[in-house]
Design a protein around this motif. Structure first.
Motif, PDB file in Angstrom:
ATOM      1  N   PHE A 218       0.830  -1.205   0.000  1.00  0.00           N
ATOM      2  CA  PHE A 218       0.000   0.000   0.000  1.00  0.00           C
ATOM      3  C   PHE A 218       0.867   1.257   0.000  1.00  0.00           C
ATOM      4  CE2 PHE A 218      -2.462   3.334   2.193  1.00  0.00           C
ATOM      5  CZ  PHE A 218      -3.569   3.389   1.359  1.00  0.00           C
ATOM      6  N   ALA A 219       1.932   1.264   0.797  1.00  0.00           N
ATOM      7  CA  ALA A 219       2.832   2.427   0.829  1.00  0.00           C
ATOM      8  C   ALA A 219       3.460   2.657  -0.536  1.00  0.00           C
ATOM      9  CB  ALA A 219       3.909   2.228   1.890  1.00  0.00           C
ATOM     10  N   ASP A 220       3.815   1.576  -1.218  1.00  0.00           N
ATOM     11  CA  ASP A 220       4.383   1.716  -2.560  1.00  0.00           C
ATOM     12  C   ASP A 220       3.324   2.157  -3.563  1.00  0.00           C
ATOM     13  OD1 ASP A 220       7.050   1.396  -2.283  1.00  0.00           O
ATOM     14  OD2 ASP A 220       7.155  -0.628  -3.083  1.00  0.00           O
ATOM     15  N   TYR A 221       2.100   1.668  -3.399  1.00  0.00           N
ATOM     16  CA  TYR A 221       1.028   2.108  -4.295  1.00  0.00           C
ATOM     17  C   TYR A 221       0.836   3.621  -4.185  1.00  0.00           C
ATOM     18  CZ  TYR A 221      -3.641   3.243  -5.905  1.00  0.00           C
ATOM     19  OH  TYR A 221      -4.696   3.854  -6.538  1.00  0.00           O
ATOM     20  N   VAL A 222       0.759   4.131  -2.971  1.00  0.00           N
ATOM     21  CA  VAL A 222       0.582   5.577  -2.775  1.00  0.00           C
ATOM     22  C   VAL A 222       1.785   6.340  -3.330  1.00  0.00           C
ATOM     23  CG1 VAL A 222       0.268   7.411  -1.077  1.00  0.00           C
ATOM     24  CG2 VAL A 222      -0.881   5.215  -0.751  1.00  0.00           C
ATOM     25  N   VAL A 272       0.005  -6.230  -6.066  1.00  0.00           N
ATOM     26  CA  VAL A 272      -1.257  -6.667  -5.458  1.00  0.00           C
ATOM     27  C   VAL A 272      -2.145  -5.456  -5.186  1.00  0.00           C
ATOM     28  CG1 VAL A 272      -2.318  -7.714  -3.422  1.00  0.00           C
ATOM     29  CG2 VAL A 272      -0.284  -8.751  -4.423  1.00  0.00           C
ATOM     30  N   ASN A 273      -1.564  -4.415  -4.606  1.00  0.00           N
ATOM     31  CA  ASN A 273      -2.327  -3.215  -4.277  1.00  0.00           C
ATOM     32  C   ASN A 273      -2.772  -2.468  -5.529  1.00  0.00           C
ATOM     33  OD1 ASN A 273      -2.165  -2.247  -1.071  1.00  0.00           O
ATOM     34  ND2 ASN A 273      -0.693  -3.810  -1.652  1.00  0.00           N
ATOM     35  N   PHE A 280     -11.082  -3.153  -8.138  1.00  0.00           N
ATOM     36  CA  PHE A 280     -12.160  -2.904  -7.178  1.00  0.00           C
ATOM     37  C   PHE A 280     -12.327  -1.427  -6.813  1.00  0.00           C
ATOM     38  CE2 PHE A 280     -10.447  -7.149  -6.475  1.00  0.00           C
ATOM     39  CZ  PHE A 280     -11.593  -7.936  -6.560  1.00  0.00           C
ATOM     40  N   GLY A 281     -11.340  -0.598  -7.160  1.00  0.00           N
ATOM     41  CA  GLY A 281     -11.418   0.820  -6.856  1.00  0.00           C
ATOM     42  C   GLY A 281     -10.530   1.207  -5.684  1.00  0.00           C
ATOM     43  N   GLN A 282     -10.091   2.449  -5.690  1.00  0.00           N
ATOM     44  CA  GLN A 282      -9.176   2.930  -4.662  1.00  0.00           C
ATOM     45  C   GLN A 282      -9.833   2.974  -3.284  1.00  0.00           C
ATOM     46  OE1 GLN A 282      -6.012   5.968  -5.652  1.00  0.00           O
ATOM     47  NE2 GLN A 282      -7.340   7.230  -4.387  1.00  0.00           N
ATOM     48  N   THR A 283     -11.117   3.291  -3.244  1.00  0.00           N
ATOM     49  CA  THR A 283     -11.821   3.312  -1.953  1.00  0.00           C
ATOM     50  C   THR A 283     -11.818   1.933  -1.315  1.00  0.00           C
ATOM     51  OG1 THR A 283     -13.255   5.133  -2.656  1.00  0.00           O
ATOM     52  CG2 THR A 283     -14.014   3.797  -0.803  1.00  0.00           C
ATOM     53  N   ALA A 284     -12.040   0.903  -2.135  1.00  0.00           N
ATOM     54  CA  ALA A 284     -12.009  -0.470  -1.633  1.00  0.00           C
ATOM     55  C   ALA A 284     -10.613  -0.832  -1.141  1.00  0.00           C
ATOM     56  CB  ALA A 284     -12.458  -1.440  -2.718  1.00  0.00           C
ATOM     57  N   LEU A 285      -9.587  -0.347  -1.815  1.00  0.00           N
ATOM     58  CA  LEU A 285      -8.212  -0.610  -1.392  1.00  0.00           C
ATOM     59  C   LEU A 285      -7.953  -0.021  -0.013  1.00  0.00           C
ATOM     60  CD1 LEU A 285      -5.272  -1.504  -1.816  1.00  0.00           C
ATOM     61  CD2 LEU A 285      -4.886   0.637  -3.063  1.00  0.00           C
ATOM     62  N   VAL A 286      -8.339   1.220   0.198  1.00  0.00           N
ATOM     63  CA  VAL A 286      -8.125   1.865   1.499  1.00  0.00           C
ATOM     64  C   VAL A 286      -8.918   1.144   2.581  1.00  0.00           C
ATOM     65  CG1 VAL A 286      -8.401   3.995   2.824  1.00  0.00           C
ATOM     66  CG2 VAL A 286      -7.614   4.091   0.445  1.00  0.00           C
ATOM     67  N   ASP A 287     -10.144   0.761   2.263  1.00  0.00           N
ATOM     68  CA  ASP A 287     -10.965   0.020   3.222  1.00  0.00           C
ATOM     69  C   ASP A 287     -10.302  -1.301   3.579  1.00  0.00           C
ATOM     70  OD1 ASP A 287     -13.173  -0.628   4.840  1.00  0.00           O
ATOM     71  OD2 ASP A 287     -14.181  -1.657   3.191  1.00  0.00           O
ATOM     72  N   LEU A 288      -9.756  -1.979   2.571  1.00  0.00           N
ATOM     73  CA  LEU A 288      -9.083  -3.249   2.828  1.00  0.00           C
ATOM     74  C   LEU A 288      -7.864  -3.039   3.718  1.00  0.00           C
ATOM     75  CD1 LEU A 288      -9.011  -6.297   2.202  1.00  0.00           C
ATOM     76  CD2 LEU A 288      -7.473  -5.763   0.301  1.00  0.00           C
ATOM     77  N   TYR A 289      -7.121  -1.958   3.472  1.00  0.00           N
ATOM     78  CA  TYR A 289      -5.964  -1.682   4.332  1.00  0.00           C
ATOM     79  C   TYR A 289      -6.409  -1.556   5.786  1.00  0.00           C
ATOM     80  CZ  TYR A 289      -1.741   0.281   6.316  1.00  0.00           C
ATOM     81  OH  TYR A 289      -0.632   0.478   7.097  1.00  0.00           O
ATOM     82  N   HIS A 290      -7.448  -0.773   6.030  1.00  0.00           N
ATOM     83  CA  HIS A 290      -7.943  -0.603   7.397  1.00  0.00           C
ATOM     84  C   HIS A 290      -8.264  -1.945   8.043  1.00  0.00           C
ATOM     85  CE1 HIS A 290      -8.216   3.744   7.917  1.00  0.00           C
ATOM     86  NE2 HIS A 290      -8.688   3.851   6.682  1.00  0.00           N
ATOM     87  N   ARG A 307     -13.373 -11.628   1.582  1.00  0.00           N
ATOM     88  CA  ARG A 307     -14.747 -11.891   1.167  1.00  0.00           C
ATOM     89  C   ARG A 307     -15.656 -10.719   1.543  1.00  0.00           C
ATOM     90  NH1 ARG A 307     -15.778 -16.983  -0.553  1.00  0.00           N
ATOM     91  NH2 ARG A 307     -14.177 -18.571  -0.115  1.00  0.00           N
ATOM     92  N   GLU A 308     -15.476 -10.199   2.748  1.00  0.00           N
ATOM     93  CA  GLU A 308     -16.331  -9.123   3.225  1.00  0.00           C
ATOM     94  C   GLU A 308     -16.057  -7.806   2.510  1.00  0.00           C
ATOM     95  OE1 GLU A 308     -16.731 -10.811   7.835  1.00  0.00           O
ATOM     96  OE2 GLU A 308     -15.509  -9.039   7.402  1.00  0.00           O
ATOM     97  N   THR A 309     -14.802  -7.595   2.107  1.00  0.00           N
ATOM     98  CA  THR A 309     -14.423  -6.311   1.508  1.00  0.00           C
ATOM     99  C   THR A 309     -14.498  -6.328  -0.013  1.00  0.00           C
ATOM    100  OG1 THR A 309     -12.897  -5.980   3.369  1.00  0.00           O
ATOM    101  CG2 THR A 309     -12.650  -4.512   1.476  1.00  0.00           C
ATOM    102  N   LEU A 310     -13.990  -7.395  -0.628  1.00  0.00           N
ATOM    103  CA  LEU A 310     -13.898  -7.452  -2.088  1.00  0.00           C
ATOM    104  C   LEU A 310     -14.857  -8.461  -2.711  1.00  0.00           C
ATOM    105  CD1 LEU A 310     -10.004  -7.291  -2.494  1.00  0.00           C
ATOM    106  CD2 LEU A 310     -11.638  -5.395  -2.330  1.00  0.00           C
TER     107      LEU A 310
END
Length: 330
Positions: A218-222, A272-273, A280-290, A307-310
């Motif tokens: 995630f840090a590398d994605y940002v 992966v990120n 799935f979208g950037q919002t989903a990525l941030v949610d998954l990180y949390h 499963r719950e997030t994506l």
């Protein structure tokens, strides 16, 4: 190790760096000095405002400067500058007078780097940081709470004081190694700064021991987001393996982020990120990180959160990522 050094130099980024997730035992700056052999440390003198020079004298009174000064002042006069990073936030760039050029580069990059992190992560963080340029490995080790056997490949680190999860961390800073600028250049400094600032922003919601494929990827994605770099430029080792018909079989394990295979692990984690953001979208990525970063997870826990997030389990998620990778190289 030689192979990894050559890859890092060619890539011009040196992403193999200490991160918040890897530094588990966080202590005060003075305590960190005890980890470095006394033979390599000068005798500490009294901390005084007269030892600090800078374009903004107000930086001398900034309380965030005090622990940095206690570690750095024995190595020579300091230079400090405050940088506005938006919404009234003030960041601090610290170094030695001989590092003025690199300090100016980082000071110029800071507002954009903070904005880039906030654009992805959101504004639920301080929006500022203490950024430090060190002059030698002992100084660097002291500021990142590491021992004298600190790997020379490390170019930057982000650390914080001990804190209760869910509360606002204190003592956060981004520290650059003594020759980081010479090794990575301005573009590499920009990427490293954004990578480490992402760890700073996410630290309050990040538990030590959470999966590194999420934390580092995630840090590398940002850090890479919006910079216009091609897949092969960001992930040359992964690209070569894909072209050779050797795609990853699974998500990289934490143990793979050290040693000779670290470059490959970091590239996989970034991909992966990137895959998640595109599919799935950037919002989903941030949610998954949390969700992923909130604790240590076994395979079943990871499967449940995915499963719950994506909407797909771990096996299906990995298959989707591998399929996406196949289309990234020609």
């Amino acid at each position: 190790m030689g192979e990894m050094r050559r890859w890092l130099a060619a890539r011009g980024r040196l992403r193999f760096c200490l991160t918040i997730a890897a530094v588990i035992a966080l202590t005060g700056a003075c305590g960190a000095l005890l980890l470095v052999p006394n033979s390599v440390l000068p005798k500490p003198g009294a901390v005084s405002a007269d030892s600090v020079v800078g374009q903004a004298r107000a930086a001398v009174g900034d309380p965030r400067l005090d622990p940095v000064r206690r570690t750095m002042e024995p190595f020579g006069e300091l230079a400090a500058e405050r940088v506005s990073t938006g919404d009234g936030a003030q960041s601090l760039v610290v170094g030695h007078p001989g590092q003025r050029r690199d300090m100016e580069v980082l000071a110029g990059e800071l507002p954009g780097a903070v904005a880039a992190v906030s654009q992805v992560w959101g504004r639920d963080w301080a929006g500022s940081a203490v950024v430090v340029l060190t002059a030698n490995i002992s100084e660097f080790a002291g500021l990142v709470h590491a021992g004298a056997d600190l790997p020379t490949e490390i170019a930057a680190a982000s650390v914080a004081d001990p804190f209760v999860p869910g509360t606002r961390p204190t003592g956060q800073r981004v520290v650059f190694g003594p020759d980081a600028s010479a090794r990575v250049g301005p573009d590499g400094l920009r990427t490293l700064l954004r990578h480490e600032l992402t760890h700073v922003a996410a630290r309050a919601g990040t538990v030590d021991g959470a999966p590194l494929w999420m934390l580092e990827g995630f840090a590398d994605y940002v850090a890479q987001h919006g910079q216009g770099h091609r897949f092969a430029e960001i992930a040359p080792t992964l690209t070569a393996r894909l072209r050779a018909g050797e795609p990853p079989r699974d998500l990289p394990a934490d143990r793979e982020f050290g040693g000779a295979g670290a470059a490959f692990a970091y590239e996989q984690a970034w991909s992966v990120n990137q895959f998640i953001a595109e599919r799935f979208g950037q919002t989903a990525l941030v949610d998954l990180y949390h969700r992923i970063a909130a604790g240590r997870l076994d395979a079943a826990g990871t499967d449940r959160i995915l499963r719950e997030t994506l909407g797909s389990g771990r096996a299906e998620f990995v298959d989707g990522w591998r399929g996406w990778l196949a289309h990234q190289v020609g």
